[in-house]
Structure formats: C-alpha cells, structure tokens
Scaffold this active site. Structure first.
Site, PDB file in Angstrom:
ATOM      1  CE1 TYR A 202      25.342 -32.542  41.037  1.00 59.86           C
ATOM      2  CE2 TYR A 202      24.800 -32.988  43.246  1.00 59.86           C
ATOM      3  CZ  TYR A 202      25.548 -32.286  42.248  1.00 59.86           C
ATOM      4  OH  TYR A 202      26.691 -31.361  42.684  1.00 59.86           O
TER       5      TYR A 202
ATOM      6  CE  LYS B 215      29.908 -33.097  41.246  1.00 58.50           C
ATOM      7  NZ  LYS B 215      30.760 -32.085  40.397  1.00 58.50           N
TER       8      LYS B 215
END
Length: 372
Positions: A158, A162
């Site tokens: 994750y 990002k």
C-alpha cells in the site's frame, strides 16, 4: 481566489474523505458550475447527503471503474479541476498486490493522461503519511516538515503504491496540455484521518464493545502521532483548489507535496480512539498485550504461518510487522508549509472535531446492530 464557475471532478467521491470534500464544495459561497462525483459505487446514505444540497451547482453522479479508460475519458471531458482521492487503503495485506497497483498507480496514470487529453489544468492528489513512513526500523519524527530528511524503506504494497502514484502526479506538473496549456499538480499528504463515519474507529469501537467497553491497547502511549479531522483535510483540498486558480499562489504550490495535520493533540492511535469516546464511558487497557519486541516477533510468526498456508488456504493475520511498527512509532508533522504557501488553516477545532465524532460513536454503540 474562488472556485466560481469551475467544473470539478472528484474521484472517490463516495468515500469517507470524498464525501466531505464534496459537501464543502457544495457549500462554497460562489457556486461551482458543476461537480462530477466519480466512484465505483455510492451508498444510499452518500446519495442522500448529496441530495440535500439544492444550490446552483450541478451535481452529476458517475458510477464506474477508474481503470476503465472509456469511462474515465467521459468523466473528464469538459472539467477544469480534478481532486483525486480514490484509492484502495490496505494496512493488513488483504488486497492482492496487482489490484492495489491497478487502482492506486495505473488508475492515477490514466487520470493524468486524460487531463492532458482534455485540457484539465489543475490536479490535486490525496496522498498519505505512509508515503514517508515510518520505516521498518521505526525511526521517529517529531514535528517534521517537508524538508525533514528521512530514510523511507517501507516495502509494504500500500505504501509503495501511494508513493509511486504521488511521484507520477508531481512529475506530471508542467506537462503541456493538448490545447497548449499547462498541467498544474500538487499532493496533500494526510495524517491518519478520523471523524464521523471513520471506518477504522467504528471497527475498534466494535471490539471495545466486545471487550466490556474497554479498548484494546494496540499502540503504546509514547507513540505520539497527530491525526487530522476529516473536515480539516477536506478543507485543505478546497483551499489548495482555490490557490491553483490564483496564478501568484499557483507558482508556489505546483509540483509540491504538503503534510496536512491540524491542532489535534499529539497522542497514540489507541489513545485517540479512547479520547474520542471516553465521555461515553469507555475505558482503555493500560499497556500493550505483550512487550513491543515480543509483539513484533509474534506478528512475524503469524506472517510465516500465512506464507506456509498460502498453497492451501488464504490466511490473513490480524496484525503484521508493518502495522506494529506503524502504530508504535512516534511520527508527527507540522502543517506550517501548507499554511504559508496556500493559506491552509484548520476550519474545525479539536473540541469541535471530538464532539462531532463522539456524537456519531454514541449513536453507533446504541444501535441494535452493535448491541452485545
């Protein structure tokens, strides 16, 4: 500078943060021409909230997948501002890495390409503090800023997705649009977001109710962080959008990232949950269920078990080393640069944020679905 007459596309508009951004845009004194709300699906509650506003701003609901190029192009055509909040958030490793990449990274790239094709000049990206860290060593930061040097070594999917998406957004600043104009971008790195409807708070509240109204302590008291109220991070997006309309301010924020916090007192994540609901009579355990080092290696053991079982069954541990480090590392940042560059000042005080969040928690814990 106002947003009067602007046509804006908000991705992830049905989400926790997206809904609040849309509400603030609809409350603008000088009405936008149009707000297009893009998400894969909208809840009835979200649609009901949007329907309450009967102003001069036209609202269009667009349900579809950000990975669908045809749908994305149709959504972008004719707009001049994109606020891109849509992403998959995953702290436990529940989501397959390919899906995470397709939505968070490829979806962002496709959106930037559509901006160039359809001459969308302004682009604001919702990033996250996890782009910075904490790193796997748990190196702390106290009151850091955009110039604070930090060795970010996170390999958690994750955080990687990002970080890569944010890189694409900031590097896209200055690209020449099809009509000869210039694309202007910036990114807002949000702290952990709390507030009405926060899915993480509601999850911990459910566990608290099962534990005789006592919160499990998942982060040590010394692990100070500075969460941000959903209304304030949403307000930062509106203020950044206004600044991009002003040529003088835009030249300062183009291609820049900003840490967005507010005046929430610095405390651990576990203590935040407690502070938001303590007036309802909840307690909190005084210490971690086991020493931090032991908790870290216990999480490693669960990860090993998950790996060994993978050929037979998909077992997702309730914790992992990344989460233990994230929740137990002091990590605080100032919003000074955002204030200086585009005038960001929190719209809601800590007391207002606490009261608004607590009201929702009260109604939740007294609803039939949450009785124990």
């Amino acid at each position: 500078m106002s947003l009067a007459g602007v046509s804006c596309l908000v991705t992830g508009a049905g989400g926790f943060l997206g809904q609040r951004i849309v509400r603030l845009l609809l409350e603008e004194k000088e009405a936008l021409a149009e707000i297009r709300l893009l998400d894969k699906a909208f809840s009835e509650e979200a649609l009901g909230e949007f329907g309450k506003f009967q102003g001069k701003t036209e609202v269009k609901i667009l349900e579809g997948d950000i990975r669908d190029v045809t749908f994305l192009h149709r959504a972008c055509q004719g707009t001049s501002l994109v606020i891109h909040t849509a992403s998959i958030i995953d702290t436990l490793g529940l989501i397959e890495k390919q899906l995470l990449w397709e939505v968070n990274v490829t979806g962002t790239q496709l959106l930037l390409e559509a901006c160039v094709r359809y001459n969308i000049q302004h682009f604001i990206y919702t990033s996250t503090i996890e782009v910075t860290g904490p790193n796997c060593k748990g190196d702390p930061i106290f009151n850091g800023d955009e110039d604070t040097a930090y060795e970010s070594m996170s390999k958690f999917p994750y955080a990687q997705s990002k970080r890569l998406a944010e890189d694409f957004v900031l590097k896209a600043d200055g690209q020449v649009l099809k009509d000869g104009g210039t694309l202007m971008t910036c990114a807002l790195r949000s702290m952990y977001i709390f507030g009405e409807g926060c899915p993480f708070l509601l999850g911990h509240l459910d566990k608290c109710l099962l534990n005789r109204n006592v919160y499990l302590r998942f982060s040590r008291k010394e692990a100070l962080v500075n969460p941000v109220y959903v209304g304030n991070i949403a307000w930062a997006h509106v203020q950044a959008a206004r600044a991009l309309q002003d040529p003088q301010k835009a030249k300062h924020i183009r291609g820049q990232f900003y840490y967005i916090s507010d005046d929430t007192p610095h405390m651990s994540y576990a203590d935040l949950n407690y502070e938001l609901t303590r007036d309802l009579g909840f307690g909190i355990e005084p210490q971690l269920p086991m020493p931090l080092t032991m908790l870290y290696y216990f999480s490693l053991l669960l990860e090993i078990v998950s790996f060994l079982l993978r050929p037979f069954v998909r077992y997702i541990p309730s914790t992992n080393r990344h989460l233990v480090t994230l929740l137990n590392t002091p990590f605080t940042f100032s919003y000074r640069k955002a204030r200086n560059d585009f005038g960001y000042v929190p719209r809601y005080t800590w007391e207002e944020a606490k009261q608004s969040t607590g009201v929702l928690s009260s109604s939740t814990c007294h609803s039939p679905d949450s009785q124990t």
